[in-house]
Motif scaffolding. Structure first.
Motif, PDB file in Angstrom:
ATOM      1  N   ILE A 323       0.828  -1.206   0.000  1.00  0.00           N
ATOM      2  CA  ILE A 323       0.000   0.000   0.000  1.00  0.00           C
ATOM      3  C   ILE A 323       0.865   1.259   0.000  1.00  0.00           C
ATOM      4  N   ILE A 324       2.185   1.106   0.077  1.00  0.00           N
ATOM      5  CA  ILE A 324       3.082   2.267   0.105  1.00  0.00           C
ATOM      6  C   ILE A 324       2.877   3.213  -1.083  1.00  0.00           C
ATOM      7  N   PRO A 325       2.658   2.715  -2.316  1.00  0.00           N
ATOM      8  CA  PRO A 325       2.446   3.657  -3.435  1.00  0.00           C
ATOM      9  C   PRO A 325       1.329   4.663  -3.173  1.00  0.00           C
ATOM     10  N   SER A 326       0.324   4.226  -2.443  1.00  0.00           N
ATOM     11  CA  SER A 326      -0.774   5.130  -2.107  1.00  0.00           C
ATOM     12  C   SER A 326      -0.279   6.274  -1.234  1.00  0.00           C
ATOM     13  N   SER A 327       0.572   5.949  -0.258  1.00  0.00           N
ATOM     14  CA  SER A 327       1.107   6.964   0.665  1.00  0.00           C
ATOM     15  C   SER A 327       2.017   7.937  -0.060  1.00  0.00           C
ATOM     16  N   VAL A 328       2.908   7.430  -0.896  1.00  0.00           N
ATOM     17  CA  VAL A 328       3.850   8.286  -1.624  1.00  0.00           C
ATOM     18  C   VAL A 328       3.102   9.253  -2.534  1.00  0.00           C
ATOM     19  N   THR A 329       2.106   8.745  -3.231  1.00  0.00           N
ATOM     20  CA  THR A 329       1.321   9.593  -4.136  1.00  0.00           C
ATOM     21  C   THR A 329       0.613  10.700  -3.372  1.00  0.00           C
ATOM     22  N   ALA A 330      -0.009  10.337  -2.252  1.00  0.00           N
ATOM     23  CA  ALA A 330      -0.733  11.329  -1.459  1.00  0.00           C
ATOM     24  C   ALA A 330       0.204  12.429  -0.986  1.00  0.00           C
ATOM     25  N   PHE A 331       1.396  12.054  -0.538  1.00  0.00           N
ATOM     26  CA  PHE A 331       2.345  13.056  -0.042  1.00  0.00           C
ATOM     27  C   PHE A 331       2.765  14.012  -1.161  1.00  0.00           C
ATOM     28  N   THR A 358     -12.623   6.580 -11.035  1.00  0.00           N
ATOM     29  CA  THR A 358     -11.850   5.691 -11.913  1.00  0.00           C
ATOM     30  C   THR A 358     -11.141   4.610 -11.111  1.00  0.00           C
ATOM     31  N   ALA A 359     -10.498   5.014 -10.009  1.00  0.00           N
ATOM     32  CA  ALA A 359      -9.767   4.053  -9.178  1.00  0.00           C
ATOM     33  C   ALA A 359     -10.702   3.021  -8.569  1.00  0.00           C
ATOM     34  N   SER A 360     -11.855   3.445  -8.106  1.00  0.00           N
ATOM     35  CA  SER A 360     -12.797   2.517  -7.468  1.00  0.00           C
ATOM     36  C   SER A 360     -13.346   1.506  -8.472  1.00  0.00           C
ATOM     37  N   ILE A 381      -2.554   4.558  -7.215  1.00  0.00           N
ATOM     38  CA  ILE A 381      -1.959   5.826  -7.649  1.00  0.00           C
ATOM     39  C   ILE A 381      -3.050   6.844  -7.973  1.00  0.00           C
ATOM     40  N   LEU A 382      -4.003   6.440  -8.812  1.00  0.00           N
ATOM     41  CA  LEU A 382      -5.068   7.357  -9.222  1.00  0.00           C
ATOM     42  C   LEU A 382      -5.960   7.743  -8.042  1.00  0.00           C
ATOM     43  N   GLY A 383      -6.331   6.747  -7.236  1.00  0.00           N
ATOM     44  CA  GLY A 383      -7.242   7.013  -6.120  1.00  0.00           C
ATOM     45  C   GLY A 383      -6.619   7.900  -5.057  1.00  0.00           C
ATOM     46  N   SER A 384      -5.355   7.636  -4.711  1.00  0.00           N
ATOM     47  CA  SER A 384      -4.704   8.478  -3.702  1.00  0.00           C
ATOM     48  C   SER A 384      -4.473   9.889  -4.216  1.00  0.00           C
ATOM     49  N   ALA A 385      -4.151  10.006  -5.500  1.00  0.00           N
ATOM     50  CA  ALA A 385      -4.030  11.347  -6.088  1.00  0.00           C
ATOM     51  C   ALA A 385      -5.364  12.078  -6.011  1.00  0.00           C
TER      52      ALA A 385
END
Length: 530
Positions: A323-331, A358-360, A381-385
């Motif tokens: 799940i780290i990609p989600s955190s990096v993108t959000a930051f 789109t992400a969902s 990536i898309l959802g966290s963005a």
């Protein structure tokens, strides 16, 4: 210092404090997400049932959301410095005790107390940020970074919690909060400056100032939120058509009505949430948009951590790392705050909601372990963005449309919406997943797919509301300075005056005759409108 002069703080001091405030925001979201990785171990160690393990998460959510408004009022009426330091220090000490607890009921109680302590830090931190960074562009950057650290804590907490569970013990999930929180409190005692002078409040006697806390109204709303969150949380574990859910839900609705009626019957300057607050340009639709970001992050964390550990047999740390990609993108997206000065927040929020949809949809079809790179990774990536765009620009816009003098209350309402969306949304998702999944084999993805389609529908409804009700013209022409200059102190909750208005404009106290603002105030209003 003359009241018209804006306090000047060195850049080193301001940005050091911003880092400390961001760490406090990180700890509040860490407190929720880190336990997801530790829940299986806690269930085994403390002999927790499914409902009891749910309450380890919900106890913090419930008290955090319920006491935010109290914290916001204290920050506005008294000193946000004291509220912040007291909150972060209490959070550290309570977490220290939670780490030594070996019984489930005391641990749940301590989690609830952590929520109260955590609620003291966010509105006060936002109030201090608005004071320290009065220039709009700089303020947008600061608020964006503050929100970004919350998003990072929401996801990175899974990783840190997984590391503790894998290589140490679940106790360190709580002790980590103490190790980070206690030094923050100590440093802030010396680093946070005294608050700017507030003539509207300084002139009030202690008894009158105490009345402006609106303890009756706050108590009614707090009780309503406690019962409402309790009902929706219980609904996902004991079933919706039960007395345990329906009775508190019914009482909560009555208390919400009673709160809004009560707020219209008392003087505006004494109301916890003055009724006119909801009529600031775009305030209500922004409050609705704030329900989505934490709801989405909590949903993916709950669904995928459980799926990967219980169905795919992955370890806690392996699940968290995915799940780290989600955190990096959000930051990274959290630094887009200044974009709102070139593009209307309306379009940035809508872009974020489109990315969430789109992400969902992608996640609804991510029904196999080998679909991580083809479906889940791009969806994260898309959802966290999208969630971070919505979070950041809703946050920036809601402070732009309201006076700095009520920053604590606005921060409380905004963060209350985040927590309310998370609590209600995850309860609905859990209920849908459970009811649909019961009709399929245990390892079926059907329940999770239904939950993601529910998320798509919820985001689509909110996006429609933004398209219809968000007024770009109001945003451009009725900035907080102009609105403050137009309205008297009674409307802004700043006290009363017969022939002069004292308003706070981006950290400055400005005086203007009613209907005939002075030249300096007029220039500020024109600049804000431009």
């Amino acid at each position: 210092m003359p009241p018209h002069e804006q306090p000047h703080y060195s850049s080193a001091r301001k940005y050091s404090l911003l880092i400390l405030f961001c760490l406090a925001q990180f700890l509040d979201t860490f407190n929720i997400s880190a336990l997801f990785s530790a829940i299986p171990t806690l269930q085994h160690s403390l002999n927790l049932s499914l409902a009891e393990s749910t309450w380890l998460i919900s106890a913090f959510n419930l008290t955090f959301a319920s006491f935010l408004l109290v914290s916001g009022r204290i920050s506005d009426v008294y000193n946000p410095k004291h509220a912040f330091i007291g909150g972060i220090f209490s959070l550290g000490m309570i977490s220290l005790g939670a780490g030594f607890t070996e019984e489930k009921i005391p641990l749940i109680i301590l989690r609830a107390l952590c929520g109260i302590a955590g609620s003291m830090t966010i509105p006060s931190a936002l109030s201090l940020i608005v004071t320290l960074f009065p220039e709009p562009l700089e303020q947008a950057r600061a608020i964006g970074a503050f929100g970004g650290c919350g998003a990072v804590g929401n996801v990175l907490g899974l990783v840190i919690g997984g590391i503790f569970v894998e290589f140490a013990s679940w106790h360190w999930v709580f002790w980590f909060v103490t190790v980070v929180g206690a030094p923050i409190a100590l440093i802030c005692i010396f680093l946070i400056p005294p608050p700017p002078r507030r003539p509207d409040l300084d002139a009030l006697s202690p008894s009158v100032r105490f009345k402006t806390l609106d303890l009756v109204g706050v108590s009614i709303l707090t009780a309503a939120l406690v019962l409402f969150i309790f009902a929706v949380t219980s609904g996902s574990t004991v079933g919706w058509p039960t007395a345990e859910v329906l009775v508190p839900l019914f009482v909560a609705v009555l208390l919400f009505v009673a709160f809004f009626v009560y707020e219209t019957r008392i003087p505006t300057e004494r109301a916890a949430v003055p009724p006119h607050t909801w009529f600031y340009p775009n305030f209500s639709v922004l409050f609705g948009a704030a329900l989505l970001p934490f709801f989405w992050w909590t949903t993916i964390s709950t669904i995928f951590v459980t799926l990967w550990q219980t169905v795919y047999g992955r370890s806690a740390i392996s699940s968290a790392i995915h799940i780290i990609p989600s955190s990096v993108t959000a930051f990274l997206i959290s630094f887009t705050g200044p974009l709102s000065h070139r593009v209307s927040p309306k379009y940035l929020i809508l872009l974020g909601q489109l990315l969430l949809i789109t992400a969902s949809i992608l996640l609804a079809y991510a029904d196999a372990e080998n679909k991580y790179w083809s479906m889940i990774f791009p969806a994260f990536i898309l959802g966290s963005a999208g969630a971070q765009l919505t979070f950041t620009h809703t946050n920036v816009a809601i402070f732009r449309t309201t006076p700095p003098s009520i920053a604590g209350t606005v921060g409380a309402l905004f963060n209350g919406a985040l927590q309310l969306g998370s609590a209600v949304g995850i309860a609905a998702v859990a209920s849908i997943q459970s009811s649909v999944g019961a009709k399929h084999p245990p390892d079926s993805y059907a329940g999770r797919r239904a939950a993601y389609w529910f998320v798509v529908a919820a985001v689509a409804i909110e996006a429609t509301a933004v398209v219809v009700f968000y007024r770009v013209k109001a945003e451009r022409k009725e900035g907080v300075e102009e609105l403050s200059a137009k309205e008297g102190p009674e409307e802004l909750g700043l006290g009363s005056a017969k022939d002069s208005v004292t308003v706070s404009v981006w950290g400055k106290d400005e005086k203007a005759k009613r209907g005939t603002p002075n030249k300096e105030a007029t220039e500020d209003s024109r600049n804000a409108s431009t």
